[in-house]
Design an enzyme around this catalytic site. Structure first.
Site, PDB file in Angstrom:
ATOM      1  N   SER A  97       0.833  -1.197   0.000  1.00 53.71           N
ATOM      2  CA  SER A  97       0.000   0.000   0.000  1.00 53.71           C
ATOM      3  C   SER A  97       0.875   1.256   0.000  1.00 53.71           C
ATOM      4  CB  SER A  97      -0.965  -0.050   1.184  1.00 53.71           C
ATOM      5  OG  SER A  97      -2.033   0.845   1.010  1.00 53.71           O
ATOM      6  N   ASP A 227      -9.581  -5.762  -4.353  1.00 56.28           N
ATOM      7  CA  ASP A 227      -9.051  -4.677  -3.526  1.00 56.28           C
ATOM      8  C   ASP A 227     -10.005  -3.486  -3.590  1.00 56.28           C
ATOM      9  OD1 ASP A 227      -7.559  -2.528  -2.407  1.00 56.28           O
ATOM     10  OD2 ASP A 227      -5.678  -3.480  -2.997  1.00 56.28           O
ATOM     11  N   HIS A 256      -7.421  -6.011  -0.170  1.00 62.44           N
ATOM     12  CA  HIS A 256      -6.245  -5.158  -0.020  1.00 62.44           C
ATOM     13  C   HIS A 256      -5.241  -5.778   0.952  1.00 62.44           C
ATOM     14  CE1 HIS A 256      -3.965  -1.505  -0.306  1.00 62.44           C
ATOM     15  NE2 HIS A 256      -4.072  -1.238   0.979  1.00 62.44           N
TER      16      HIS A 256
END
Length: 276
Positions: A97, A227, A256
């Site tokens: 991320s 995601d 995610h």
């Protein structure tokens, strides 16, 4: 407890496990978490004989709750200072991320010999925000809503994120883990509200197109196809096209936080990439 102090006086917490002469793997965590998010991967790779390192980004986890330096350049500079402090060479950098953005910025600018490979998991590059040049990006109103929710009730906001979209626990038939929800919330609440608020702008508005183009080591781009936080079409699908030596690996139905919900699957794929 291991810490080092950056040139601007920020104390950074880090973990450093395994043989000091083994190939290092450096983990970069996502927002608003800490190095603890990588515990499963760190335990796995240290058992495989690697040296594993992870830090708490400034303002996150156990690092100083500084309100300065919340931009991608400083995040990457902190990593560069820690790597120089530990004299890590031929390292593999794995980022998730926002940590994927941090890893990409660092790797793109790293000294020769410092980096062997990189893996970007559910990573934000090249750019999350919708702009004229990135018309299928995420609307600014979404990120404004994140900041408003953080101000209004950070504890509830973090509980909502971890209970829902982050792990895909809002998906029909999802196997919900209260432990993962609570661990996510714990990590988030350890950090600085100011740092986390500023970091929303960092992860949403930083254009890393040129970082991806500049990376010349092999990069594995890994992404969950479900995601809900970093849409795959605007990130992984674009990122792999910008990389000189990129490979895309996607996971049907995964979220995610896919490396946390399915560590055995992801760890095996990472190990195969590193060993290739």
């Amino acid at each position: 407890m291991s810490t080092f102090t950056t040139t601007d006086g920020t104390e950074i917490f880090y973990k450093d496990w395994g043989p000091k002469d083994a190939q290092p793997i450096f983990f970069h965590h996502g927002w608003p978490l800490s190095s603890d998010d990588w515990d499963n991967q760190m335990l796995f790779f240290v058992s495989e004989g690697y040296r594993v390192i992870a830090h708490d980004r400034r303002g996150h986890g156990r690092s100083n709750q500084t309100d300065i330096g919340h931009d991608m350049d400083t995040y990457a500079a902190d990593v560069a200072e820690l790597i120089q402090e530990l004299d890590l060479r031929n390292a593999v950098h794995i980022g998730h991320s926002t940590g994927g953005g941090e890893a990409a910025r660092y790797v793109a600018r790293a000294e020769a010999g410092r980096v062997a490979k990189a893996a970007l998991l559910g990573a934000i590059p090249p750019l999350m925000l919708k702009t004229d040049a990135n018309p299928d990006g995420v609307q600014m109103e979404v990120f404004d809503g994140f900041q408003s929710a953080l101000i209004a009730n950070r504890a509830q906001f973090y509980l909502d994120v971890s209970s829902g979209p982050f792990f895909g626990f809002n998906h029909d038939g999802a196997e919900v883990s209260q432990g993962q929800i609570q661990n996510w919330w714990r990590q988030g609440m350890m950090g600085s509200a100011s740092a986390h608020y500023q970091c929303i702008e960092v992860f949403s508005e930083t254009d890393q197109t040129e970082d991806l183009k500049a990376i010349d080591v092999p990069v594995l781009v890994m992404h969950g196809e479900y995601d809900q936080v970093v849409p795959i079409a605007n990130s992984a699908h674009k990122a792999v096209k910008l990389l000189k030596n990129g490979t895309l690996k996607t996971y049907e139905g995964l979220s995610h936080g896919f490396f946390a919900t399915h560590p055995d699957l992801v760890n095996a794929d990472l190990l195969a990439f590193i060993n290739a």
